[in-house]
Design an enzyme around this catalytic site. Sequence first.
Site, PDB file in Angstrom:
ATOM      1  N   ASP A   9     -15.357  69.156 -65.006  1.00 41.61           N
ATOM      2  CA  ASP A   9     -14.232  70.180 -64.697  1.00 41.61           C
ATOM      3  C   ASP A   9     -14.575  71.520 -65.595  1.00 41.61           C
ATOM      4  OD1 ASP A   9     -12.492  68.333 -63.279  1.00 41.61           O
ATOM      5  OD2 ASP A   9     -11.926  67.404 -65.297  1.00 41.61           O
ATOM      6  N   LYS A  31     -17.871  63.536 -61.190  1.00 43.50           N
ATOM      7  CA  LYS A  31     -16.588  63.991 -60.316  1.00 43.50           C
ATOM      8  C   LYS A  31     -16.752  65.762 -60.049  1.00 43.50           C
ATOM      9  CE  LYS A  31     -12.265  65.548 -60.948  1.00 43.50           C
ATOM     10  NZ  LYS A  31     -10.708  65.281 -61.155  1.00 43.50           N
ATOM     11  N   ASP A  58     -12.963  64.867 -56.045  1.00 44.77           N
ATOM     12  CA  ASP A  58     -11.710  64.224 -56.346  1.00 44.77           C
ATOM     13  C   ASP A  58     -10.584  65.291 -55.803  1.00 44.77           C
ATOM     14  OD1 ASP A  58      -9.492  63.068 -57.449  1.00 44.77           O
ATOM     15  OD2 ASP A  58      -9.925  63.435 -59.515  1.00 44.77           O
ATOM     16  N   LEU A  59     -10.342  65.559 -54.627  1.00 43.77           N
ATOM     17  CA  LEU A  59      -9.362  66.597 -54.323  1.00 43.77           C
ATOM     18  C   LEU A  59      -8.051  66.119 -53.905  1.00 43.77           C
ATOM     19  CD1 LEU A  59     -11.821  68.625 -51.845  1.00 43.77           C
ATOM     20  CD2 LEU A  59     -11.350  68.842 -54.268  1.00 43.77           C
ATOM     21  N   LYS A  60      -7.746  64.694 -54.052  1.00 45.63           N
ATOM     22  CA  LYS A  60      -6.510  64.157 -53.901  1.00 45.63           C
ATOM     23  C   LYS A  60      -5.759  64.841 -52.613  1.00 45.63           C
ATOM     24  CE  LYS A  60      -6.032  63.205 -58.904  1.00 45.63           C
ATOM     25  NZ  LYS A  60      -7.173  64.229 -59.512  1.00 45.63           N
ATOM     26  N   ASP A  63      -1.119  65.069 -47.273  1.00 44.00           N
ATOM     27  CA  ASP A  63      -0.613  66.005 -45.959  1.00 44.00           C
ATOM     28  C   ASP A  63      -0.448  65.241 -44.685  1.00 44.00           C
ATOM     29  OD1 ASP A  63      -0.075  68.012 -44.362  1.00 44.00           O
ATOM     30  OD2 ASP A  63      -1.504  69.426 -45.895  1.00 44.00           O
ATOM     31  N   ILE A  64       0.050  65.720 -43.987  1.00 44.55           N
ATOM     32  CA  ILE A  64       0.276  64.750 -42.596  1.00 44.55           C
ATOM     33  C   ILE A  64      -1.093  64.061 -42.309  1.00 44.55           C
ATOM     34  CG2 ILE A  64       2.274  66.458 -41.844  1.00 44.55           C
ATOM     35  CD1 ILE A  64       0.389  67.629 -39.868  1.00 44.55           C
ATOM     36  N   PRO A  65      -0.930  63.043 -41.347  1.00 48.53           N
ATOM     37  CA  PRO A  65      -2.215  62.024 -41.157  1.00 48.53           C
ATOM     38  C   PRO A  65      -3.329  62.924 -40.641  1.00 48.53           C
ATOM     39  CG  PRO A  65       0.010  61.193 -40.578  1.00 48.53           C
ATOM     40  CD  PRO A  65       0.573  62.243 -41.043  1.00 48.53           C
ATOM     41  N   THR A  67      -4.030  65.954 -40.612  1.00 48.73           N
ATOM     42  CA  THR A  67      -4.954  66.991 -41.625  1.00 48.73           C
ATOM     43  C   THR A  67      -5.760  66.368 -42.526  1.00 48.73           C
ATOM     44  OG1 THR A  67      -2.992  68.393 -41.137  1.00 48.73           O
ATOM     45  CG2 THR A  67      -4.414  69.111 -43.273  1.00 48.73           C
ATOM     46  N   THR A 113      -2.476  59.133 -64.449  1.00 47.69           N
ATOM     47  CA  THR A 113      -2.576  58.744 -65.743  1.00 47.69           C
ATOM     48  C   THR A 113      -1.946  59.725 -66.700  1.00 47.69           C
ATOM     49  OG1 THR A 113      -4.874  59.508 -65.530  1.00 47.69           O
ATOM     50  CG2 THR A 113      -4.295  57.229 -65.549  1.00 47.69           C
ATOM     51  N   ARG A 175     -10.309  57.283 -73.208  1.00 49.21           N
ATOM     52  CA  ARG A 175     -10.311  57.998 -74.324  1.00 49.21           C
ATOM     53  C   ARG A 175     -11.057  56.786 -75.640  1.00 49.21           C
ATOM     54  NH1 ARG A 175      -9.900  61.455 -71.697  1.00 49.21           N
ATOM     55  NH2 ARG A 175      -8.678  63.176 -71.816  1.00 49.21           N
ATOM     56  N   GLN A 184      -3.204  63.232 -71.179  1.00 49.78           N
ATOM     57  CA  GLN A 184      -3.354  62.096 -70.404  1.00 49.78           C
ATOM     58  C   GLN A 184      -2.183  61.114 -71.351  1.00 49.78           C
ATOM     59  OE1 GLN A 184      -4.659  61.251 -67.877  1.00 49.78           O
ATOM     60  NE2 GLN A 184      -6.741  62.043 -67.510  1.00 49.78           N
ATOM     61  N   GLY A 204     -13.797  62.905 -68.658  1.00 50.13           N
ATOM     62  CA  GLY A 204     -14.010  64.350 -68.678  1.00 50.13           C
ATOM     63  C   GLY A 204     -14.129  64.844 -70.070  1.00 50.13           C
ATOM     64  N   ARG A 205     -13.011  65.560 -70.596  1.00 46.55           N
ATOM     65  CA  ARG A 205     -13.212  66.274 -71.775  1.00 46.55           C
ATOM     66  C   ARG A 205     -13.820  65.357 -73.312  1.00 46.55           C
ATOM     67  NH1 ARG A 205      -7.059  67.851 -70.618  1.00 46.55           N
ATOM     68  NH2 ARG A 205      -7.311  65.762 -69.800  1.00 46.55           N
TER      69      ARG A 205
HETATM   70  O1  C5P Z   1     -10.665  64.917 -69.386  1.00 41.99           O
HETATM   71  P1  C5P Z   1     -10.406  63.714 -68.931  1.00 41.99           P
HETATM   72  O2  C5P Z   1     -10.805  62.516 -69.481  1.00 41.99           O
HETATM   73  O3  C5P Z   1      -8.700  63.793 -69.025  1.00 41.99           O
HETATM   74  O4  C5P Z   1     -10.475  63.879 -67.238  1.00 41.99           O
HETATM   75  C1  C5P Z   1      -9.964  62.706 -66.362  1.00 41.99           C
HETATM   76  C2  C5P Z   1     -10.460  63.159 -64.962  1.00 41.99           C
HETATM   77  O5  C5P Z   1      -9.570  62.206 -64.149  1.00 41.99           O
HETATM   78  C3  C5P Z   1      -9.883  64.558 -64.717  1.00 41.99           C
HETATM   79  O6  C5P Z   1     -10.792  65.279 -63.951  1.00 41.99           O
HETATM   80  C4  C5P Z   1      -8.769  64.173 -63.718  1.00 41.99           C
HETATM   81  O7  C5P Z   1      -8.363  65.289 -62.598  1.00 41.99           O
HETATM   82  C5  C5P Z   1      -9.099  63.019 -63.001  1.00 41.99           C
HETATM   83  N1  C5P Z   1      -7.876  62.078 -62.608  1.00 41.99           N
HETATM   84  C6  C5P Z   1      -7.041  61.811 -63.443  1.00 41.99           C
HETATM   85  N2  C5P Z   1      -5.739  61.095 -63.454  1.00 41.99           N
HETATM   86  C7  C5P Z   1      -5.885  60.419 -61.946  1.00 41.99           C
HETATM   87  C8  C5P Z   1      -6.967  60.756 -61.173  1.00 41.99           C
HETATM   88  C9  C5P Z   1      -7.900  61.870 -61.335  1.00 41.99           C
HETATM   89  O8  C5P Z   1      -6.982  62.164 -64.614  1.00 41.99           O
HETATM   90  N3  C5P Z   1      -4.926  59.595 -61.410  1.00 41.99           N
END
Ligand code: C5P
Length: 235
Positions: A9, A31, A58-60, A63-65, A67, A113, A175, A184, A204-205
Amino acid sequence: MTQIIAALDVDTLLKQEELLERLKGTITFYKVGLRLFTAHGKRAIDLVHRYGGEVFLDLKFLDIPQTVAHAVHETQKLGVKSVSLHLWGGPAMIRAAAEIQPRPKLWGVTMLTSMEPGDLRSLHPRASLPTLVKNLARQGISQGIDGIICSGNEVPGLRKMLRGKEASFVCPGIRPVGSSSDDQKRVMTPEKAAELGIHYIVIGRPITGAPDPLKAAQDILTGMKHAAPHSLEAR
Ligand code: C5P
């Protein structure tokens, strides 16, 4: 077997490459999400591939089916291993995406989350977050997705519910003890995720924001190995 997916990220290809350079040999699955993909598109994906890594895009989608189905079709050309969609899109959207062949693995987001039960109650006073997660997961699997994105805390209940059905669990909100939970809310430690045998944890972080990302990743892997010696993906 639990595998780490490190969330890249960041906002520049330079920062992305610094992380890949630092983590190579230790982390192999990354990711690429909204920030990096919006900023740099396919170049960010190609960069991971140049380092021999695999990509969870991870673009989540939501939209409509038609698309969403077309978007999933395009992801196949990017060579990514997996792609996400929101299970809120309903059965027709999920089915349309799942029917695209060939395609990357499809992972469905249940409830982010970063959300907690109170966030839902403001929409509906009797809404139950765990029930929604279960219903969304059940619907996703019945329409053909390959994996469920949820909090690690929800995995035992979902596993019981989906007994006999093939599904990967993909859990963000991870974490290590003592680290900030940031935005989170439904979090779990990497050790607990390994004990539960969660397939993929998205981190991530705690890694990318650490003063030494490699050490942070290695510490997490060591903790997981001690917690569940046989559950770590060999790399
Ligand atoms: O930095 P952190 O560990 O919180 O990053 C979690 C990653 O997981 C982020 O890139 C976030 O977009 C992704 N994510 C999430 N919750 C979801 C799906 C994906 O936190 N339900």
